[in-house]
Design a protein around this motif. Structure first.
Motif, PDB file in Angstrom:
ATOM      1  N   ALA A   1      43.224  31.158 -15.016  1.00  0.00           N
ATOM      2  CA  ALA A   1      44.016  30.322 -15.893  1.00  0.00           C
ATOM      3  C   ALA A   1      42.863  29.531 -16.591  1.00  0.00           C
ATOM      4  CB  ALA A   1      44.855  29.179 -15.176  1.00  0.00           C
ATOM      5  N   SER A   2      41.539  29.386 -15.816  1.00  0.00           N
ATOM      6  CA  SER A   2      40.441  28.531 -16.273  1.00  0.00           C
ATOM      7  C   SER A   2      39.804  29.284 -17.641  1.00  0.00           C
ATOM      8  CB  SER A   2      39.609  28.222 -15.439  1.00  0.00           C
ATOM      9  OG  SER A   2      39.064  29.238 -14.870  1.00  0.00           O
ATOM     10  N   SER A   3      39.940  30.546 -17.669  1.00  0.00           N
ATOM     11  CA  SER A   3      39.330  31.307 -18.705  1.00  0.00           C
ATOM     12  C   SER A   3      40.289  31.120 -20.048  1.00  0.00           C
ATOM     13  CB  SER A   3      39.544  32.869 -18.182  1.00  0.00           C
ATOM     14  OG  SER A   3      40.675  33.213 -18.426  1.00  0.00           O
ATOM     15  N   CYS A   4      41.423  30.765 -19.966  1.00  0.00           N
ATOM     16  CA  CYS A   4      42.190  30.505 -21.228  1.00  0.00           C
ATOM     17  C   CYS A   4      41.755  29.340 -21.891  1.00  0.00           C
ATOM     18  CB  CYS A   4      43.540  30.418 -20.811  1.00  0.00           C
ATOM     19  SG  CYS A   4      44.486  31.402 -19.525  1.00  0.00           S
ATOM     20  N   SER A   5      41.543  28.474 -21.482  1.00  0.00           N
ATOM     21  CA  SER A   5      41.085  27.099 -22.104  1.00  0.00           C
ATOM     22  C   SER A   5      39.865  27.257 -22.792  1.00  0.00           C
ATOM     23  CB  SER A   5      41.237  25.807 -21.247  1.00  0.00           C
ATOM     24  OG  SER A   5      40.391  26.043 -19.993  1.00  0.00           O
ATOM     25  N   GLY A   6      38.949  28.183 -22.332  1.00  0.00           N
ATOM     26  CA  GLY A   6      37.658  28.615 -23.432  1.00  0.00           C
ATOM     27  C   GLY A   6      37.944  28.865 -24.663  1.00  0.00           C
ATOM     28  N   CYS A   7      39.066  29.555 -25.017  1.00  0.00           N
ATOM     29  CA  CYS A   7      39.455  29.832 -26.304  1.00  0.00           C
ATOM     30  C   CYS A   7      40.722  28.931 -26.836  1.00  0.00           C
ATOM     31  CB  CYS A   7      40.146  31.261 -26.486  1.00  0.00           C
ATOM     32  SG  CYS A   7      38.838  32.483 -26.330  1.00  0.00           S
ATOM     33  N   HIS A   8      41.541  28.785 -25.833  1.00  0.00           N
ATOM     34  CA  HIS A   8      42.781  27.803 -26.323  1.00  0.00           C
ATOM     35  C   HIS A   8      42.422  26.466 -25.836  1.00  0.00           C
ATOM     36  CE1 HIS A   8      45.432  31.314 -27.110  1.00  0.00           C
ATOM     37  NE2 HIS A   8      44.698  31.777 -26.249  1.00  0.00           N
ATOM     38  N   ALA A   9      41.662  25.811 -26.692  1.00  0.00           N
ATOM     39  CA  ALA A   9      41.349  24.470 -26.315  1.00  0.00           C
ATOM     40  C   ALA A   9      42.456  23.656 -26.605  1.00  0.00           C
ATOM     41  CB  ALA A   9      40.376  23.681 -27.425  1.00  0.00           C
ATOM     42  N   ARG A  10      42.359  22.232 -25.886  1.00  0.00           N
ATOM     43  CA  ARG A  10      43.605  21.493 -25.668  1.00  0.00           C
ATOM     44  C   ARG A  10      44.296  21.041 -27.305  1.00  0.00           C
ATOM     45  NH1 ARG A  10      46.149  18.011 -22.654  1.00  0.00           N
ATOM     46  NH2 ARG A  10      45.147  18.523 -20.579  1.00  0.00           N
ATOM     47  N   SER A  11      43.271  20.947 -27.976  1.00  0.00           N
ATOM     48  CA  SER A  11      43.928  20.604 -29.514  1.00  0.00           C
ATOM     49  C   SER A  11      43.585  21.680 -30.536  1.00  0.00           C
ATOM     50  CB  SER A  11      43.375  19.391 -30.187  1.00  0.00           C
ATOM     51  OG  SER A  11      41.923  19.424 -29.903  1.00  0.00           O
ATOM     52  N   ALA A  12      44.215  21.950 -31.484  1.00  0.00           N
ATOM     53  CA  ALA A  12      44.074  23.168 -32.326  1.00  0.00           C
ATOM     54  C   ALA A  12      42.462  22.934 -32.748  1.00  0.00           C
ATOM     55  CB  ALA A  12      44.780  23.127 -33.412  1.00  0.00           C
ATOM     56  N   ASN A  13      41.733  24.024 -32.793  1.00  0.00           N
ATOM     57  CA  ASN A  13      40.327  23.957 -33.133  1.00  0.00           C
ATOM     58  C   ASN A  13      39.807  24.328 -34.682  1.00  0.00           C
ATOM     59  OD1 ASN A  13      40.566  26.731 -33.045  1.00  0.00           O
ATOM     60  ND2 ASN A  13      39.759  26.489 -30.895  1.00  0.00           N
TER      61      ASN A  13
ATOM     62  N   SER B   1      46.889  26.800 -30.563  1.00  0.00           N
ATOM     63  CA  SER B   1      46.882  26.020 -29.480  1.00  0.00           C
ATOM     64  C   SER B   1      48.233  26.415 -28.538  1.00  0.00           C
ATOM     65  CB  SER B   1      47.286  24.539 -29.820  1.00  0.00           C
ATOM     66  OG  SER B   1      47.415  23.728 -28.772  1.00  0.00           O
ATOM     67  N   LEU B   2      48.015  26.242 -27.251  1.00  0.00           N
ATOM     68  CA  LEU B   2      49.243  26.599 -26.223  1.00  0.00           C
ATOM     69  C   LEU B   2      49.781  25.046 -25.954  1.00  0.00           C
ATOM     70  CD1 LEU B   2      47.336  29.182 -24.112  1.00  0.00           C
ATOM     71  CD2 LEU B   2      48.659  29.392 -25.944  1.00  0.00           C
ATOM     72  N   GLN B   3      49.403  24.137 -26.410  1.00  0.00           N
ATOM     73  CA  GLN B   3      50.086  22.865 -26.062  1.00  0.00           C
ATOM     74  C   GLN B   3      51.640  22.947 -26.750  1.00  0.00           C
ATOM     75  OE1 GLN B   3      48.435  19.247 -25.500  1.00  0.00           O
ATOM     76  NE2 GLN B   3      48.285  20.637 -23.961  1.00  0.00           N
ATOM     77  N   GLY B   4      52.464  22.373 -25.851  1.00  0.00           N
ATOM     78  CA  GLY B   4      53.930  22.502 -26.230  1.00  0.00           C
ATOM     79  C   GLY B   4      54.585  23.473 -25.934  1.00  0.00           C
ATOM     80  N   LEU B   5      53.856  24.693 -25.738  1.00  0.00           N
ATOM     81  CA  LEU B   5      54.761  25.971 -25.251  1.00  0.00           C
ATOM     82  C   LEU B   5      55.147  25.694 -23.735  1.00  0.00           C
ATOM     83  CD1 LEU B   5      52.214  28.971 -26.523  1.00  0.00           C
ATOM     84  CD2 LEU B   5      54.282  27.904 -27.751  1.00  0.00           C
ATOM     85  N   SER B   6      56.500  26.399 -23.689  1.00  0.00           N
ATOM     86  CA  SER B   6      57.067  26.416 -22.081  1.00  0.00           C
ATOM     87  C   SER B   6      56.417  27.610 -21.439  1.00  0.00           C
ATOM     88  CB  SER B   6      58.447  26.295 -22.528  1.00  0.00           C
ATOM     89  OG  SER B   6      58.721  27.611 -22.980  1.00  0.00           O
ATOM     90  N   ALA B   7      56.600  27.405 -20.101  1.00  0.00           N
ATOM     91  CA  ALA B   7      55.940  28.711 -19.484  1.00  0.00           C
ATOM     92  C   ALA B   7      56.706  29.812 -19.785  1.00  0.00           C
ATOM     93  CB  ALA B   7      56.519  28.190 -17.937  1.00  0.00           C
ATOM     94  N   PRO B   8      58.133  29.910 -19.981  1.00  0.00           N
ATOM     95  CA  PRO B   8      58.785  31.130 -20.724  1.00  0.00           C
ATOM     96  C   PRO B   8      58.306  31.596 -21.801  1.00  0.00           C
ATOM     97  CG  PRO B   8      60.462  29.563 -20.029  1.00  0.00           C
ATOM     98  CD  PRO B   8      59.141  28.982 -19.694  1.00  0.00           C
TER      99      PRO B   8
END
Ligand code: HEC
Length: 83
Positions: free
Chosen positions: A15-27, A33-40
């Motif tokens: 999981a930590s590898s994901c945030s290298g590309c998918h930063a918390r805010s749109a870049n 961004s993966l913010q606001g997406l549900s687990a499903p």
């Protein structure tokens, strides 16, 4: 009742590898961004990338590296937004 006293669990493997590309805010690049997406949402996207049902530049290759159980753990962890 107040907040749970337990500290958040550590990120599951991968999981930590994901945030290298998918930063918390749109870049501003082409990485959503993966913010606001549900687990499903996240799990479904990963499975579609892995199956080739969804067009991808890099996610198809990344998704092939995970089992369903690993994807589920990553999706649930990312959807909580504690990264
Ligand atoms: C090398 C950079 C990179 C890494 C690392 C990466 N992603 Fe992605 N991700 C992308 C790009 C680029 C896209 C857009 C689809 C494509 O072109 O592959 C994307 C798309 C997605 C989407 C679809 C988002 C939407 O709005 O529908 C999800 C979900 C996702 N990634 C989850 C993950 C997860 C979970 C991980 C960690 C296991 C991860 N990504 C790691 C670059 C990355």
């Amino acid at each position: 009742m107040g907040q749970p006293a337990v500290s958040p669990p550590a990120a599951p493997p991968g999981a930590s590898s994901c945030s290298g590309c998918h930063a918390r805010s749109a870049n501003g690049h082409s990485i959503p961004s993966l913010q606001g997406l549900s687990a499903p949402d996240i799990l479904g996207a990963l499975q579609a990338f892995r199956n080739g049902e969804r067009e991808a530049t890099v996610m198809g290759r990344i998704a092939k590296g995970f089992t369903d159980g690993e994807m589920r753990a990553i999706a649930e962890w990312l959807a909580r937004g504690d990264e």
